[in-house]
Design an enzyme around this catalytic site. Sequence first.
Site, PDB file in Angstrom:
ATOM      1  N   LYS A 151       0.838  -1.210   0.000  1.00  0.00           N
ATOM      2  CA  LYS A 151       0.000   0.000   0.000  1.00  0.00           C
ATOM      3  C   LYS A 151       0.869   1.256   0.000  1.00  0.00           C
ATOM      4  CE  LYS A 151      -3.845  -2.427   2.125  1.00  0.00           C
ATOM      5  NZ  LYS A 151      -4.522  -2.887   3.335  1.00  0.00           N
ATOM      6  N   GLN A 170      -4.302  -1.406   9.592  1.00  0.00           N
ATOM      7  CA  GLN A 170      -4.300  -2.752   9.014  1.00  0.00           C
ATOM      8  C   GLN A 170      -4.909  -3.761   9.997  1.00  0.00           C
ATOM      9  OE1 GLN A 170      -3.261  -3.517   5.795  1.00  0.00           O
ATOM     10  NE2 GLN A 170      -4.174  -5.498   6.246  1.00  0.00           N
ATOM     11  N   ASP A 179     -10.880   3.238   4.000  1.00  0.00           N
ATOM     12  CA  ASP A 179     -11.212   1.811   3.906  1.00  0.00           C
ATOM     13  C   ASP A 179     -12.734   1.615   3.827  1.00  0.00           C
ATOM     14  OD1 ASP A 179      -9.287  -0.131   3.626  1.00  0.00           O
ATOM     15  OD2 ASP A 179      -8.790  -0.231   5.765  1.00  0.00           O
TER      16      ASP A 179
END
Length: 291
Positions: free
Chosen positions: A61, A105, A128
């Site tokens: 990422k 994460q 997200d």
Amino acid sequence: MTAPMTSQMTAQNIDGIALSKQLRAEVTQRTLALKARGITPGLAVILVGEDPASQVYVRNKVKACEDSGLHSVFEKYEATLSQADLLARIAALNADKTIHGILVQMPLPKHIDPHAVIEAIAASKDVDGYSTLSAGELMTGAPGFNPCTPFGCMKLIESTGINLRGKHAVVIGRSNTVGKPMALMLLAAHATVTICHSATDNIKQHTLQADVVVAAVGRRNVLTADMVKPGAIVIDVGMNRDDNGKLCGDVDFAAIKEVASYITPVPGGVGPMTITMLLVNTLNSAERSAM
Ligand code: NAP
């Protein structure tokens, strides 16, 4: 990429790597335009603990941000980090004007409540799309952040040129991060949507009616060729290992390729799109902040 949904054909691969490249080139162009106005889109990625798969995901990422000209901040913490300290870091990033997206994460160590963490991220930076507010925006059709994986699946389906209006879509899997938002996005595109899950009787009876099947389970051969209507579009979200340890999806790719019209491979289908849509969400957030 267009072709009629007919039977007796070998499916075309929907190439997630090629589509990703195209979308990332657009991200780079839009990033340059924003930078010319004095704003660099910024993503903060937080990793807590040593989970090996998570380390690979966050590295990818951060690298994707750098490749497209976005600013990225990577914060890595010991697995012993307290929930209070993590929430304090998120509060600081919420207030940081150089950061337009915050990603923590998952999974987190057991002593940290993932819901508390997700809800602590400012709504304007929830790239997200996992918060209850983002989920509510998706459900009500309000503008917001779409979760990256189903968002990427929609782009893959769109790339076939086939209009979803009036089509029957079956989603296998009902997780908050993939299956449910996927179903809502298909519904928003005017498909008629069925959701199957572990308690669904006779999944085949549903998938045989489907013009589009999205498999998001995490189990090999959840979808086999006898379960697919000729000419259907098949999107494989699953990430599993075969008997030789090779990455594979949820669907029996080789056999279904002889029945479907379009199919995503694993690897090279949904996977690359997930990170690309994270970049798109971060860029959209930065553009919104510049309005
Ligand atoms: P998850 O949270 O474990 O959800 C799996 C879903 O599958 C659940 O809704 C479960 O039903 C359902 N299910 C389990 N066994 C089933 C069966 N035999 N038949 C039908 N449904 C069944 O997983 P997830 O996070 O949604 O991820 C799904 C897969 O996608 C995993 O392989 C994951 O690694 C992969 N993934 C890939 C990407 C990517 O970028 N390529 C991103 C995210 C996820 P219940 O709700 O009834 O338990």
